[in-house]
Scaffold this motif. Structure first.
Motif, PDB file in Angstrom:
ATOM      1  N   UNK A  11       0.803  -0.936  -0.053  1.00 33.54           N
ATOM      2  CA  UNK A  11       0.084   0.052   0.020  1.00 33.54           C
ATOM      3  C   UNK A  11       1.096   1.049  -0.118  1.00 33.54           C
ATOM      4  N   UNK A  12       0.652   2.029  -1.012  1.00 31.52           N
ATOM      5  CA  UNK A  12       1.514   3.401  -0.973  1.00 31.52           C
ATOM      6  C   UNK A  12       0.607   4.460  -0.161  1.00 31.52           C
ATOM      7  N   UNK A  13       1.482   5.247   0.738  1.00 29.16           N
ATOM      8  CA  UNK A  13       0.953   6.255   1.161  1.00 29.16           C
ATOM      9  C   UNK A  13       1.579   7.857   0.791  1.00 29.16           C
ATOM     10  N   UNK A  14       0.912   8.634   0.156  1.00 32.70           N
ATOM     11  CA  UNK A  14       1.705   9.731  -0.183  1.00 32.70           C
ATOM     12  C   UNK A  14       1.719  10.641   0.666  1.00 32.70           C
ATOM     13  N   UNK A  15       2.906  11.489   1.004  1.00 32.41           N
ATOM     14  CA  UNK A  15       3.217  12.480   1.721  1.00 32.41           C
ATOM     15  C   UNK A  15       2.724  13.829   0.916  1.00 32.41           C
ATOM     16  N   UNK A  16       3.684  14.819   1.184  1.00 32.62           N
ATOM     17  CA  UNK A  16       3.486  15.911   0.557  1.00 32.62           C
ATOM     18  C   UNK A  16       3.624  16.014  -1.037  1.00 32.62           C
ATOM     19  N   UNK A  17       4.506  15.156  -1.673  1.00 33.73           N
ATOM     20  CA  UNK A  17       4.556  15.201  -2.974  1.00 33.73           C
ATOM     21  C   UNK A  17       5.047  13.576  -3.412  1.00 33.73           C
ATOM     22  N   UNK A  18       4.313  13.250  -4.237  1.00 33.50           N
ATOM     23  CA  UNK A  18       4.686  11.899  -4.983  1.00 33.50           C
ATOM     24  C   UNK A  18       4.451  11.956  -6.442  1.00 33.50           C
ATOM     25  N   UNK A  19       5.450  12.782  -7.203  1.00 37.23           N
ATOM     26  CA  UNK A  19       5.269  13.082  -8.446  1.00 37.23           C
ATOM     27  C   UNK A  19       6.086  12.387  -9.218  1.00 37.23           C
ATOM     28  N   UNK A  20       5.982  12.292 -10.415  1.00 32.05           N
ATOM     29  CA  UNK A  20       6.787  11.883 -11.654  1.00 32.05           C
ATOM     30  C   UNK A  20       7.344  10.552 -11.221  1.00 32.05           C
ATOM     31  N   UNK A  21       8.522  10.466 -10.992  1.00 30.64           N
ATOM     32  CA  UNK A  21       9.205   9.139 -10.512  1.00 30.64           C
ATOM     33  C   UNK A  21       8.732   8.662  -9.177  1.00 30.64           C
ATOM     34  N   UNK A  22       8.140   9.630  -8.328  1.00 33.29           N
ATOM     35  CA  UNK A  22       7.448   9.105  -7.107  1.00 33.29           C
ATOM     36  C   UNK A  22       6.083   8.447  -7.560  1.00 33.29           C
TER      37      UNK A  22
END
Length: 609
Positions: free
Chosen positions: A386-397
Motif C-alpha cells: 500500500x502506498x501512502x503519499x506525503x507532501x509530494x509523490x510526483x513523476x518518478x514518485x
C-alpha cells in the motif's frame, strides 16, 4: 642547532595532532555513549512537550560530512513526522501524561499534508479527554495550523499570526541566457512538464498557470477549511482579513496580537510566566514549574518500555527525497538502497504487508523502474503493498507508486506529473564572446556531442528526443498496467501535469483519500491481519558516521547544543584522521558497539511499534 629546532617543531606538530585528534574522538565517543545509554524516565502526571525543530520531514536528510567541514556550517535541524505522531499516539493512552503543550517557535515551514497528519494525531489525543495547549511568541503559517488544533492557543501580547496564503513564483531567465549567449537544449514529453520553463520563457505559460491555479485552489481551500473548523471561524471572514489586513488592523490600532485575538485566531494574550501558571493550574498543581517531558525523551522511554508480541506485522518503508541510482543516504531514494529494504520485507516472515510512504518529486527513471520491479516481486511473494503519499509523490514518485495494491493520498498531496524531460545548457556562443573556441574531430557524428562548450549535433538531438518520448510511453504503460486503466485514458491525464490528491482520486490515479494510519489499516486488511498487528520500520543499515549525523540533524537544537560546533572546529583544524573501518572498529570496541567488517553498525534496522 637548526636540526634540533626542526626536530622539536616536528615533535610539537605531532603532539598537536595527537591532542586534537584525541579530543575529536573523545567528543564522538561521549556523544555516542550518551545517545545509546540514555533511557529517560517518564514523570508521573506530566505534560508532553511537542517542540519540533526545523522542518518536519518524512526522513532526515543527512548532509555530506565534506560539505559540513568545508562550509563550517552546522546541519539544519529536522524532525521526523513519524517520531512526532508515534509519541503523540503513545501518550494518548499513557496515564502518566496529563496534557500536551505545543511549543512551535523553532519549527520551520512544512508541507500541508505533513501538517495534516500531525493535526490528526493531535485531535486523536484530544479525543481521549486530555487537554492540548499551544504557546508561542509568534506563529508562522505552518506553526499556526498545528496551534489551531489545541484547546487553548496563547500568543505573546506583542506577537503576531503570520498567515499569508499559498503562492507559486519562479524566476524566469530566458532573457538572461540570451544576454549570456547560452542556449538551452530541451527535450520533453508532456506539455505541462514545466520544470524547464524558466529556461525557455520570461513568464509562466498558460498551461502551467492552469495547473498551478487548480493546485493552489485545493491547497488554500483545505487550509482555510481546516482552520475554520478547528477555531470555529467563517472561512469567508478569514479570507477578507487576509486580503485587506490593513483595513482590519486599523480597527485594533495597529496591534497585530489584538487583531489575532479579536478575530478568534488565538484565545489569550499572555507572557511566558502567565502561560506556565495556566498549565500548572490545568494540571492541578501549584503555580510555577510543572513536570514535563520532551517528545524525544518520551519516545525513547516509550520504545524501551514496549513489548512486541505481534506475530503479524506491517512493514513500513519511507521513500523520501530525489530518486537516484545506486546506494544513497537517508533523505535521498537510492535504487539499490530501496531494493535492499524491499528484499528485507520479502524475506521477513513476520512482515505480512508493506506500506511504502512516498515523499518525492521524482528523479531517475531507471532507478524508479528498478524500485517498481522490486515492489512487484514483493507482491508476487504474497505480500500486498500500500502506498501512502506525503507532501509530494510526483513523476518518478508516482512511477514507483503505480503497481501498489492501493494508493492513499492526502487531498493536498501533489502527485501525477506523468511526463519526462531532459535539458542541457550550450555555452558555445557565450564562450566565443570571451574568445574561447572549441574545435576538434571525432569518429562518429555524435562523438563529443554532450560537451557544454559546443552545440549538440542534430543527430544527437534527435536521439535525445526519441529517448525522452520512449521513456514517456513506457511511463504511460507503467501507469496503465498498475492502475488497470486504458493507456489512452492515462495519456489524457498525463502530459506532465501535477494534480492535487483530491483531483488524482477523481481521475483514478489514487484510490483513497486519507492519512498514514489509514494506509496502515488498509495494508493490515489486505493481509487479513485483523486488529492484532504491529508495525516494523525498515531502514537501511547505518554506519557510525550516518548514525551520528542522524542524531545531530534530528536533535541539533535540542541536545548537546555545543557539541556540533566543537566537533566542527576540530574538523576545520585539518588534522582529523580518516575514519577507516579498522579505526571505527577499534573505537567502537571501546564503546561496546558491535561493527560489521565494513564499519557499519551491527544494529537492527527494524524499528518496531
Amino acid at each position: 642547532m637548526k636540526i634540533f629546532f626542526r626536530g622539536l617543531l616536528r615533535w610539537i606538530d605531532r603532539l598537536r595532532r595527537i591532542v586534537v585528534n584525541g579530543l575529536f574522538l573523545l567528543v564522538i565517543m561521549v556523544f555516542v555513549a550518551v545517545m545509546l545509554t540514555a533511557h529517560p524516565k517518564v514523570p508521573d502526571q506530566a505534560a508532553l512537550v511537542l517542540d519540533p525543530h526545523g522542518q518536519i520531514v518524512e526522513e532526515l536528510e543527512l548532509p555530506s560530512p565534506l560539505t559540513m567541514s568545508l562550509t563550517g556550517a552546522a546541519p539544519m535541524g529536522q524532525t521526523r513526522l513519524h517520531d512526532l505522531t508515534a509519541a503523540i499516539r503513545d501518550a494518548a493512552g499513557d496515564k502518566r501524561i496529563r496534557l500536551m503543550v505545543l511549543k512551535l517557535d523553532d519549527m520551520s515551514r512544512s508541507s500541508l499534508p505533513v501538517l495534516q497528519e500531525l493535526r490528526r494525531a493531535i485531535e486523536a489525543f484530544r479525543a481521549t479527554g486530555k487537554m492540548v495547549i499551544a504557546e508561542g511568541p509568534n506563529y508562522t503559517q505552518s506553526q499556526y495550523y498545528l496551534a489551531a488544533a489545541a484547546n487553548t492557543v496563547f500568543l505573546h501580547p506583542m506577537g503576531y499570526v503570520a498567515i499569508e496564503g499559498f503562492s507559486i513564483y519562479r524566476n524566469y531567465i530566458r532573457d538572461a541566457l540570451d544576454k549570456l549567449h547560452i542556449t538551452a537544449e530541451v527535450f520533453r514529453a508532456g506539455k505541462y512538464k514545466s520544470a524547464i520553463e524558466p529556461l525557455l520563457r520570461n513568464d509562466m505559460s498558460d498551461a502551467d498557470r492552469e495547473a498551478n491555479g487548480a493546485l493552489l485552489k485545493t491547497l488554500w481551500g483545505s487550509y482555510l477549511k481546516d482552520i475554520a473548523r478547528m477555531r470555529n471561524l467563517r472561512p469567508q471572514r478569514l479570507q477578507q482579513v487576509l486580503d485587506t489586513p490593513s483595513r482590519y488592523l486599523n480597527d485594533y490600532h495597529g496591534n497585530l496580537a489584538e487583531l489575532a485575538k479579536g478575530e478568534g485566531l488565538v484565545d489569550e494574550l499572555a507572557d511566558q510566566g502567565t502561560i506556565d501558571d495556566y498549565i500548572a493550574g490545568a494540571m492541578d498543581i501549584e503555580q510555577g514549574e510543572y513536570p514535563a517531558i520532551a517528545f524525544r525523551d518520551y519516545l525513547h522511554a516509550a520504545v524501551s518500555e514496549k513489548e512486541h508480541k505481534h506475530a503479524g506485522r506491517v512493514g513500513i518503508i519511507v521513500a523520501s527525497g530525489m530518486i537516484l541510482d545506486g546506494e544513497q543516504p537517508p533523505g535521498s531514494i537510492g535504487s539499490d538502497t530501496m531494493v535492499e529494504m524491499l528484499q528485507q520485507a520479502r524475506e521477513d516472515n513476520a512482515i505480512k504487508a508493506v506500506v511504502l510512504r512516498i515523499d518525492s518529486p521524482g528523479g531517475s527513471a531507471q532507478a524508479s523502474e528498478e524500485i517498481r520491479t522490486a515492489i512487484m516481486r514483493l507482491q508476487k511473494a504474497g505480500k500486498p503493498v500500500v502506498v501512502s503519499m506525503g507532501g509530494v509523490a510526483a513523476s518518478g514518485g508516482y512511477w514507483m507508486a503505480a503497481p501498489a495494491n492501493e494508493i492513499w493520498a492526502s487531498p493536498t498531496t501533489i502527485t501525477g506529473s506523468i511526463g519526462a524531460f531532459g535539458v542541457m545548457l550550450n555555452l558555445q556562443q557565450g564562450l566565443e564572446q570571451l574568445g574561447i573556441h572549441s574545435d576538434g574531430l571525432g569518429t562518429t557524428t555524435i562523438a563529443g556531442g554532450m560537451r557544454p562548450d559546443r552545440a549538440m549535433p542534430p543527430e544527437l538531438s534527435r536521439v535525445m528526443q526519441l529517448t525522452i518520448s520512449d521513456v514517456y510511453q513506457h511511463f504511460l504503460s507503467v501507469v496503465a498496467s498498475g492502475r488497470k486503466m486504458d493507456k489512452s485514458r492515462v495519456a489524457a491525464i498525463a502530459e506532465g501535469r501535477v494534480w492535487s490528491g483530491l483531483d488524482a482520486q477523481r481521475l483514478g490515479l489514487v484510490d483513497h483519500l486519507g492519512g498514514f494510519d489509514d494506509a496502515i489499516k488498509a495494508a493490515a486488511r489486505l493481509a487479513a491481519l485483523g486488529d492484532d498487528y504491529g508495525r516494523s520500520w525498515i531502514r537501511a543499515p547505518e554506519g557510525l558516521g550516518e548514525m551520528l549525523l542522524s542524531r545531530i540533524v534530528g536533535e541539533t537544537d535540542a541536545l548537546f547544543p555545543g557539541v556540533w560546533q566543537g566537533m566542527n572546529r576540530l574538523l576545520m583544524a585539518g588534522s582529523t584522521p580518516a575514519l577507516s573501518p579498522a579505526i571505527l572498529r577499534q573505537y567502537a570496541g571501546w564503546l561496546g558497539l558491535p561493527l560489521h567488517q565494513s564499519g557499519a553498525l551491527a544494529l537492527s534496522n527494524l524499528r518496531v511499534e
